[in-house]
Structures are given as C-alpha cells and as structure tokens.
Design an enzyme around this catalytic site. Sequence first.
Site, PDB file in Angstrom:
ATOM      1  N   PHE A  55      -0.206   9.479  -8.537  1.00  0.00           N
ATOM      2  CA  PHE A  55      -0.126   8.132  -7.968  1.00  0.00           C
ATOM      3  C   PHE A  55      -0.607   7.114  -8.960  1.00  0.00           C
ATOM      4  O   PHE A  55      -0.490   5.968  -8.788  1.00  0.00           O
ATOM      5  CB  PHE A  55      -0.916   8.039  -6.669  1.00  0.00           C
ATOM      6  CG  PHE A  55      -0.368   8.954  -5.610  1.00  0.00           C
ATOM      7  CD1 PHE A  55       0.981   9.246  -5.581  1.00  0.00           C
ATOM      8  CD2 PHE A  55      -1.171   9.519  -4.673  1.00  0.00           C
ATOM      9  CE1 PHE A  55       1.502  10.089  -4.623  1.00  0.00           C
ATOM     10  CE2 PHE A  55      -0.665  10.364  -3.699  1.00  0.00           C
ATOM     11  CZ  PHE A  55       0.667  10.648  -3.676  1.00  0.00           C
ATOM     12  N   THR A  57       0.842  -1.206   0.000  1.00  0.00           N
ATOM     13  CA  THR A  57       0.000   0.000   0.000  1.00  0.00           C
ATOM     14  C   THR A  57       0.874   1.252   0.000  1.00  0.00           C
ATOM     15  O   THR A  57       0.611   2.217  -0.722  1.00  0.00           O
ATOM     16  CB  THR A  57      -0.931   0.016   1.236  1.00  0.00           C
ATOM     17  OG1 THR A  57      -1.694  -1.182   1.229  1.00  0.00           O
ATOM     18  CG2 THR A  57      -1.870   1.211   1.215  1.00  0.00           C
ATOM     19  N   TRP A  70       2.473   1.607  -3.376  1.00  0.00           N
ATOM     20  CA  TRP A  70       1.482   2.002  -4.381  1.00  0.00           C
ATOM     21  C   TRP A  70       1.375   3.525  -4.457  1.00  0.00           C
ATOM     22  O   TRP A  70       1.190   4.092  -5.528  1.00  0.00           O
ATOM     23  CB  TRP A  70       0.122   1.400  -4.021  1.00  0.00           C
ATOM     24  CG  TRP A  70      -0.950   1.713  -5.031  1.00  0.00           C
ATOM     25  CD1 TRP A  70      -1.290   0.980  -6.128  1.00  0.00           C
ATOM     26  CD2 TRP A  70      -1.811   2.869  -5.050  1.00  0.00           C
ATOM     27  NE1 TRP A  70      -2.295   1.602  -6.822  1.00  0.00           N
ATOM     28  CE2 TRP A  70      -2.631   2.757  -6.189  1.00  0.00           C
ATOM     29  CE3 TRP A  70      -1.948   3.976  -4.214  1.00  0.00           C
ATOM     30  CZ2 TRP A  70      -3.595   3.708  -6.501  1.00  0.00           C
ATOM     31  CZ3 TRP A  70      -2.901   4.931  -4.538  1.00  0.00           C
ATOM     32  CH2 TRP A  70      -3.713   4.788  -5.666  1.00  0.00           C
ATOM     33  N   HIS A  71       1.528   4.169  -3.296  1.00  0.00           N
ATOM     34  CA  HIS A  71       1.363   5.617  -3.270  1.00  0.00           C
ATOM     35  C   HIS A  71       2.533   6.365  -3.889  1.00  0.00           C
ATOM     36  O   HIS A  71       2.410   7.535  -4.232  1.00  0.00           O
ATOM     37  CB  HIS A  71       1.125   6.103  -1.836  1.00  0.00           C
ATOM     38  CG  HIS A  71      -0.281   5.895  -1.384  1.00  0.00           C
ATOM     39  ND1 HIS A  71      -0.710   4.697  -0.877  1.00  0.00           N
ATOM     40  CD2 HIS A  71      -1.351   6.715  -1.404  1.00  0.00           C
ATOM     41  CE1 HIS A  71      -1.996   4.808  -0.590  1.00  0.00           C
ATOM     42  NE2 HIS A  71      -2.412   6.011  -0.902  1.00  0.00           N
ATOM     43  N   GLY A  72       3.672   5.714  -4.015  1.00  0.00           N
ATOM     44  CA  GLY A  72       4.781   6.412  -4.648  1.00  0.00           C
ATOM     45  C   GLY A  72       6.067   5.636  -4.550  1.00  0.00           C
ATOM     46  O   GLY A  72       6.246   4.801  -3.659  1.00  0.00           O
TER      47      GLY A  72
END
Lengths: 182, 461
Positions: free
Chosen positions: B461, B313, B316-318
């Site tokens: 993102f 997670t 996934w954001h960066g």
Amino acid sequence: MTEHRVSARPAAQRRAPQRRGPGAGAQRRYAIVKWALLAALIAYAVLVVGANSARNVDFSVIRSAIAAAPGVSGLNALDENGFQERMDASPTPCEDWLMFGSDDIMDVSEVMVAKGNAAALDDLESALQRRLEAQLAVFRSYGVNQKDLLEGARVLRRGDYLFYAVGESADQWEDAFLACIR
Amino acid sequence: MVFSSLHFLYIYLPVVMLAHLLAPRRLRNGVLLAASLWFYAWGEPVYVGLMLFSVAWNYVTGLQLGAAARPSRRKAILAGAVAVNLAVLGFFKYYGFLVQTLNGALGLRLPDYNLPLPIGISFYTFQALSYIIDVYRGTTKPQPSLVDFATYITMFPQLVAGPIVKYADIEAQLQKRRATLAQVGQGLERVILGLAKKVLLANNLGLLADAMRAAPRLSVLSAWLGAAAYALQIYFDFSGYSDMAIGMGRMLGFGFAENFDYPYRARSVTEFWRRWHISLSGWFRDYVYIPLGGNRVGIGRHILNLLAVWLLTGLWHGASWNFVLWGLYYAVLLIAEKYVTGRALSKLPDGVARALTLVLVTVGWVIFSNTDFSAMGRYLGFLVGIGAGGFADGAFLYALRSNALLIAFAALCCGPGLRQWQLRLTGRLPAVALVLFAALLAACTAYLVHGSYNPFLYFRF
C-alpha cells in the site's frame, strides 16, 4: 475591560514566518534546483517505463524461442489441465500462454510465459507465488538442490507478459524470453 | 526485506542497532539514513531513486517555503509541490488502474506499462506532504539539514507500512534523542510482541482464511468463519507490523504514536476508525477533512466531505475498484451513524453494539480482500445464504475444531487484558517476563525456519 487587538491580516499571512529570508536570489536558486529535479524525475520515469515495457510480438515467436532454449527439450509441454494442476489456476483469462514441466515429481524444473491484461497477470502471479511456496514447503526439509532452485526462481513482469522459471537453466530461459520482447 | 524474515531479524536489525548505538551522536542520523537506504534497496533497488527524488523535492520545497514571505507565493509553492507529489504517486501507483478503466470504459488502447508498485510510496509521500503542509501553515520550521530530513522520510521502521509519522512529532528527536538500555529493552519487547502477532497469529489465521476463500462453495457458517479469520489476520498482520515499527523506533530513541487501539472492541464504526490505523485517519482528518470544512458545515456539505475523504481513503489502500467500494461502504456507514442510527446505537448494550460493529467491519473486509467483483459478490452471497451450501456443513465443523484454539487465543488478544497482564508481569517479575519473551522469539524463529506462508498484507500500500 481588557482590550483585545485583532489583526486585520488574513490568518495564513499571520501564521507565515516573517523571517527575512535570503530573498529573491535564494528563491531563484530553489526554483532552478526544483526544475532540475523535475527534469531528473522525468528522465527516471522514462527509464523505468522503458525497462518495464515489452515489444508486442507474436506469441509463437516466444514459444519457439523457449522450446529451443537449453534444457527445455527434456520437459513436457503442458496442456490446460496440466497447467491448472500445477498452478491451481486456469490460464484461460490470459490471451496466450505456454508452460513446460517435468513428469518426475523430484524435478522442480518448469518454465511458464503468459500474455494478458494486468488483472489476468496479477492473478497468475499470485498463483505462481503460492505454487512456489507450496513447492518450497515440500522440498525444504530434504531436497537441498530443489530448494536452491526454487529459491532462485525467476519471476518477471514485462509489459503484457509474465515469465516464470525454475531450473538449472532458468537464466538462459529468461534470456531467451527477453530477447524476444526487447 | 520484511520484518518477519530471518535475515532482517538476525542480521540487519542487530547490525543496524549496534552501529546506531556506537555511532557518535552527530553521525547517528547518517547511520540511520544509510541503513534505511540499504533496507529499501534490498527489495526495491530501482525505486530508491524515486524515494531520493521525494526527499530532495520536499526538502527544497521546505526551504523555499521558509524563505518566501508573500502569501500568494507561498500558496503557489505549496500547490506546485503537492501537485508533483501527487503526480508521482498517481503515476507509479494509479496509472495502470486509470488506463485499464479508460480502456475498458471507452474502448481506448492506451498503453499500460504494468509498473511494479514502489513499496511504501503511499506512506512516504503522505509523510512528505504532512511536512510541507505544516511548513506552509507555519506550524513547523523548515528542516535545514538534508541528512536529517532524508532520515525522517526514509526511516526504515515505518517506511514500508507506517505508522505515518508527522514531522512535527519527531522533529525534536531527529536533533537530539537518547536510547537508554531500558528503552532498548522495552522496544525489543514490543518488536517480539509484534513479530508473534504476525508470525504465530496472522500467518496461521491466513491459512484458514485462504482455505475458505479458495473453496468453490461454502456454507453460511464457513463463510463467516473465513471472513472472521481474515478480519483477525489483517488486524494481527498490520498491528503486528506497527508494533515492530514502534518497538524499533523506541530502540532508536524515537517515540512513534500508537497506530491501533484495540479496534475490534469499538462500539460503532465511527469508533472503529478512531482505533484502526490511527495515523492514516489522523492524516486525512488534518489535511483533507478539516480543510474541507469538517463537520462545521451544512449537512449536505458534510456528507460530501465524508464521501470525498472515504473515497480517497479507499483509493489510498489500492488502485482497484474494490477499494473504492470499500471506502464508500464506510462513508455510507459513517454518514448513517452520524445522522440516522447514532442515537439508537449509543443506547444498545456494549456487547450488542460491539457485535454489530464487528459484523459490519467483517463484511467490509470481504469487500477489501476481493479485487474480483464476481468473487466478492459470491462470497457476500454465501454470508447471507445466497448460493451457499447450507447453513453449516462438515467443512465448517472441521475448520472450527482444527482452529478453535487459535481463534480463541486471537480473540483474547483483540482486547487489552493479555497486554495488561504482560505489562504487570514485566513490572513485577522481570526475569519471568524475559524467559517468556525469549520463548516467544524462539517460537517465532522456529515458525520462520519451517513455515513458508509469510505474506504481508499491508506491504503493497
């Protein structure tokens, strides 16, 4: 008692649609299409990487090319303080950099090239976006020409380089920069 | 093209909505697909090719899975398709991060191509993955129409910032949908509400948060004010965008699931993640956490599952270590709530539990928003008084006085009260509601005309 029948097949198999599909021929066709798609993806990735990469040249070459470009002679080469004052960011994380700007506060022309790692260029790119926003906020209400020039600002990332230009001759400055790194 | 731009609001959206409304039913998906490609090409002409590859690859994979009966064959098709999707995501989003990490750690000189991140790649890749996994599982039938499938993957309302829409949720609407005048009106209301959240609240809160972050030294209260402003900014920014996406979906006849449920009212971090970016949490739950065994395993394995999901997670954001740290921070908090503090938390009064959760989430946003670890460490230090310029200072009082109304109104909007009032008003006095929405749109437009600060935090993102 109700008799519950339990299938002996594994769950994934039970859930799989039991359609009589087009069979092996269709599977082969799908596989060929997917291999073709993969080949296209690789070619596409090579093109994108090629378009974004830059030749590693001595920074003095870029400096000379930009200094000789039309309209730059009317601007001042900025030192570290001048850079920091305009960009509200220090150029020191970069390997090398140059910036030319005008002393006239009504003249928004400026050109900058920086070379560095991705993190340094990311920070600098954010700083110049803020610079552009601040300049736009200043000139939006009354400086029609300045506003147009700022809205046409050139910002490019190529390999380890970041290029930024605002001005009547921004396109020519960009060409001069790209000619060095291609 | 961002939703909160005049070009989008006053040219693109009306033209597309009108074209969609006037098009014969069988051509509507084609119109929507063309509009979505136009929308994407406006900002990322180069990467349209990548999105079209994703469409073609996953479309053919769906058909291939539908035609394959042998489980081993189906598994191989799925594994290959997932691997290619993740390889594309990995190369275009994480290659630079990986190379920099390897070069830094091992002293290598691998080339970093500095590729710009394709907008929305995480969102459309996850949508495509959900489709092929569901087809593999047999819970969804393969989509036979390339246009319909391409419409699902590229649909502009949720293309660049979600919510992540599962194919099964809109499968029926792709075939047949109705956009009545009432639906268009409700959708438009939601779009205006989202726009107001973004333009009037998030952008102004962002100015406060940025000003605080730029200061070389902060008092403890200034640091908390800046962090709180960022927490509010990211909520109104992202939930505003989601509101606009849901509203536009409704205007087109789609029913997208909600993505936020007043997350800052959560009594625990666990509950926060049930209310924040619900579509992403749901995706990870359905396609990673449960397949790993979820919580129906031993404690050790469960902890490992949570760590894996939250590491992913975060990533996934960066593509940056601060996002990894942010994910692990939540993993630790969730594990602690599950096995250590959960019972004690449930006995706390609502206000205390909510305040505690808010503090933890706000600290999380400090980690999230600082890619530079030294800046992050300095800011976290200010929050607890380390290196801070005292407990409170003039700058804090000035910032508080200047933004008190904004912060108070933003805090009010974090709860359901105002929205419920608006819904009641719309039901009872529709004419008054219409005037209010028109005024809200005019205010947003005025801000967009005169303001220049209009970033969008979740765009990359």
